[in-house]
Design an enzyme around this catalytic site. Structure first.
Site, mmCIF file in Angstrom:
data_model
loop_
_atom_site.group_PDB
_atom_site.id
_atom_site.type_symbol
_atom_site.label_atom_id
_atom_site.label_comp_id
_atom_site.label_asym_id
_atom_site.label_seq_id
_atom_site.Cartn_x
_atom_site.Cartn_y
_atom_site.Cartn_z
ATOM 1 N N GLN A 1 -26.205 51.228 -28.462
ATOM 2 C CA GLN A 1 -27.623 50.970 -28.723
ATOM 3 C C GLN A 1 -28.051 49.601 -28.188
ATOM 4 O OE1 GLN A 1 -25.265 51.555 -30.971
ATOM 5 N NE2 GLN A 1 -25.456 50.288 -32.807
ATOM 6 N N SER B 1 -6.430 44.277 -20.609
ATOM 7 C CA SER B 1 -5.999 43.030 -19.993
ATOM 8 C C SER B 1 -4.603 43.175 -19.389
ATOM 9 C CB SER B 1 -6.002 41.915 -21.042
ATOM 10 O OG SER B 1 -5.814 40.667 -20.440
ATOM 11 N N GLN C 1 -1.049 38.287 -23.210
ATOM 12 C CA GLN C 1 -1.914 39.408 -22.850
ATOM 13 C C GLN C 1 -1.623 40.625 -23.702
ATOM 14 O OE1 GLN C 1 -4.574 38.799 -20.725
ATOM 15 N NE2 GLN C 1 -3.623 36.856 -21.257
ATOM 16 N N HIS D 1 -3.657 41.327 -26.919
ATOM 17 C CA HIS D 1 -5.053 41.776 -26.890
ATOM 18 C C HIS D 1 -5.198 43.158 -27.508
ATOM 19 C CE1 HIS D 1 -7.433 38.718 -24.928
ATOM 20 N NE2 HIS D 1 -6.503 38.545 -24.019
ATOM 21 N N GLU E 1 -4.868 41.559 -12.718
ATOM 22 C CA GLU E 1 -5.972 40.734 -13.211
ATOM 23 C C GLU E 1 -5.545 39.261 -13.219
ATOM 24 O OE1 GLU E 1 -8.698 40.348 -17.278
ATOM 25 O OE2 GLU E 1 -6.771 41.396 -17.325
ATOM 26 N N HIS E 2 -4.409 38.974 -13.852
ATOM 27 C CA HIS E 2 -3.856 37.617 -13.914
ATOM 28 C C HIS E 2 -2.495 37.612 -13.229
ATOM 29 C CE1 HIS E 2 -6.189 38.155 -17.765
ATOM 30 N NE2 HIS E 2 -6.786 37.073 -17.286
ATOM 31 N N ASP F 1 -7.960 31.336 -19.664
ATOM 32 C CA ASP F 1 -8.787 32.080 -20.606
ATOM 33 C C ASP F 1 -9.817 31.194 -21.289
ATOM 34 O OD1 ASP F 1 -7.878 34.629 -20.269
ATOM 35 O OD2 ASP F 1 -6.496 34.619 -21.957
ATOM 36 N N HIS G 1 -40.946 54.961 14.219
ATOM 37 C CA HIS G 1 -40.212 53.695 14.300
ATOM 38 C C HIS G 1 -40.359 53.109 15.704
ATOM 39 C CE1 HIS G 1 -38.277 54.929 10.562
ATOM 40 N NE2 HIS G 1 -37.604 53.785 10.512
#
Length: 440
Positions: free
Chosen positions: A197, A243, A265, A268, A333-334, A367, A426
Site C-alpha cells: 500500500q 544479501s 551477511q 541478515h 554483491e559484496h 554497510d 521524416h
C-alpha cells in the site's frame, strides 16, 4: 541453544563444479499467485480510495490504531525530536556516517555539457534532478537507519526537490534511530505506512501522499512485488535478492576474521549467501573450525546456521587466478579481496557490486560508514548493474541545436536514411531545411 554447521565444500577441480556452483547460486524472487493477487488488490484499493484505503490497510496489516491519514504523518518537528531521544554516541555515529556518505556521493554528481561544431551546430546533454523521490524503509524491529542515509543522501546530493519516506510502524512501534537518520539526511516528509500500500501510494499518489518519480529502498516480498507492478508508472531502483558476500583469501588472514565476515551477511536472513574462495585447503579447514567455534556466540545464531548450511560454501581453487575467475563467475554483491596485494588483482575483477580491498577492510564498514553506497546489485546482477548513486536520481536530456548550415548538411543524410526506411514525412521534414531546396 544447539547449533551445528555443515557448510558445503566445493572444489573447482571437480568435473561437476560448474553444476554444483550453479545450484548453490540459484535463487528466484518469485511471488506466488496468492501474493501477486493480494498486491494487485491492494494497489487497486489505493488507486481508487486513496487515503481511506491507506488508513484501512495500515490498521489491518500493521495493527496501528489510526483514525485518519493525519495519524500516519510525521512532521519535521517529530524527526528533530528523534535526534534528542537517541544517545550522544548514536547521534555522532549517524552524523559521521552521513558526512562520509555525502562526501563520497558529491563526487558522483554529473553536470550538463555542450559543444559547438564548426558550422555552429550545438550538441549536448542537460542533467536534471528528479522532482520527487520516494524512499521505502522497513519498520519495526527490522529497521535500518543506515539504509535511510544510503538512499536519501544521494537523492539530496543530486538535487531532488523532495524526498518522501514511508516506514511502517507495526503495532505503533517507532524506531527513533530511523527517524533521526531521516532528519540528518534531509528527508522532507514521512508517512508511517508500509507494504504494497505504501508503494502504491508513492506511485500513484493519494490526497495526502504525493506522487513520486522514483521509488528506492528494500522491503519484503509484498514490497518487491508491488515495485514490479508499478514500474513504468514510476522508476524503481532494483528488485533486490538476499544479501551476499564472497571472500577471496590467500590463506593468510585470521580465520576468525573471515568467519565473522561470512556471518555478517548470513545474519541478515536464512536466504543470505556467504562464500569463501581460497587456494589453501588447510585454511578452509581453519575457517570451518572458526565457524563452529564462533557460531554459538552469535545472537542470531539460528539464522546464521540456516544461511551457512543452506546457501554457504567453502570453495577450494587451484590458485589466486582461478579464485578471481570464480569471483567473476559469481558476480557478488559484496566482494572481499582479503589478500596481501589487492590492488594487483583489482584490474581483473569485472563483476562485483562493491569491492573491499585488503585484510582490514570488512564488508561491515561499507554497510555503515565508509562512504560508498550499500544498496548494491544482488543475485549476479552485478554483471550489468551498479550501486545506487547520485546518477539514479538524475535524468539526462539530449540537446540539439542546428545552425542553418548544419541543418542543411544533416538534412541530406537524414533524407537518405529516412527514405531507406520508407518514412517519407521524416525525409521531407529534413529536406525542407536543406538550403536552396524545398523538398517538393
Amino acid at each position: 541453544m544447539t547449533v551445528s554447521t555443515a557448510i558445503a565444500r566445493l572444489n573447482a577441480a571437480d568435473p561437476d563444479f560448474a553444476r554444483h556452483l550453479d545450484h548453490l547460486l540459484s535463487w528466484e524472487s518469485v511471488s506466488d499467485d496468492a501474493v501477486n493477487q493480494r498486491v494487485l488488490d491492494i494497489i487497486k484499493a489505493v488507486r481508487e480510495r486513496g487515503d481511506a484505503a491507506l488508513v484501512e490497510l495500515t490498521q489491518r496489516f500493521d495493527g496501528v490504531d489510526a483514525k485518519s491519514i493525519d495519524d500516519l504523518i510525521l512532521g519535521r518537528e517529530r524527526l528533530e525530536l528523534a535526534l534528542t531521544r537517541i544517545s550522544a554516541a548514536q547521534r555522532e555515529a549517524l552524523e559521521t556516517a552521513a558526512n562520509r556518505v555525502r562526501s563520497y556521493h558529491e563526487r558522483q554528481k554529473q553536470d550538463s555539457w555542450q559543444y559547438t561544431e564548426a558550422d555552429g551546430t550545438v550538441l549536448g546533454q542537460k542533467v536534471t534532478p528528479l522532482d520527487r523521490a520516494g524512499l521505502y524503509v522497513p519498520g519495526g524491529k527490522a529497521s535500518y537507519p543506515s539504509s535511510v542515509l544510503m538512499n536519501a543522501i544521494p537523492a539530496k546530493v543530486a538535487g531532488v526537490g523532495e524526498v518522501v519516506m514511508v516506514v511502517p510502524t507495526p503495532r505503533g512501534e517507532i524506531n527513533e534511530l530511523v527517524l533521526a537518520a531521516a532528519c540528518i539526511a534531509g528527508v522532507d516528509r514521512v508517512f508511517t505506512v508500509g507494504g504494497a500500500q505504501a508503494v502504491a501510494a508513492l506511485a500513484y499518489g493519494t490526497e495526502s501522499v504525493p506522487q513520486v518519480d522514483k521509488i528506492v529502498g528494500p522491503g519484503n516480498i509484498y514490497v518487491a512485488t508491488a515495485k514490479r507492478h508499478v514500474f513504468g508508472q514510476v522508476g524503481i531502483d532494483m528488485i533486490a535478492g538476499p544479501s551476499e558476500i564472497l571472500v577471496v583469501c590467500d590463506g593468510q588472514t585470521d580465520p576468525d576474521w573471515i568467519a565473522m565476515d561470512l556471518f555478517s551477511q548470513a545474519e541478515h536472513d536464512e536466504d543470505a549467501q556467504a562464500i569463501l574462495v581460497s587456494p589453501d585447503a588447510a585454511f578452509l579447514d581453519r575457517v570451518a573450525a572458526s565457524i563452529g567455534k564462533l557460531l554459538p556466540t552469535m545472537e542470531r545464531a539460528e539464522i546464521i546456521e540456516k544461511s551457512i548450511n543452506g546457501r554457504g560454501a567453502l570453495i577450494q581453487v587451484r590458485d589466486m587466478q582461478q579464485a578471481i575467475e570464480v569471483a567473476n563467475r559469481i558476480a557478488p554483491e559484496h566482494l572481499e579481496l582479503s589478500v596481501a596485494d589487492p590492488q594487483a588483482w583489482l584490474p581483473q575483477i569485472r563483476h562485483a557490486g562493491a569491492i573491499f580491498m585488503g585484510r582490514h577492510t570488512s564488508e561491515a564498514l561499507g554497510d555503515y560508514c565508509a562512504g560508498p553506497n550499500h544498496v548494491l546489485p544482488t543475485s549476479g546482477t552485478a554483471r550489468f548493474s551498479s550501486p545506487l548513486g547520485v546518477y539514479d536520481f538524475q535524468k539526462r536530456s539530449s540537446i540539439i541545436f542546428c545552425s542553418e548550415q548544419g541543418a542543411s548538411e544533416l538534412g541530406h543524410t537524414a533524407s537518405v536514411l529516412a527514405r531507406g526506411e520508407s518514412l517519407t514525412a521524416h525525409a521531407r521534414s529534413a529536406e525542407y531545411r536543406i538550403l536552396n531546396e524545398k523538398g517538393n
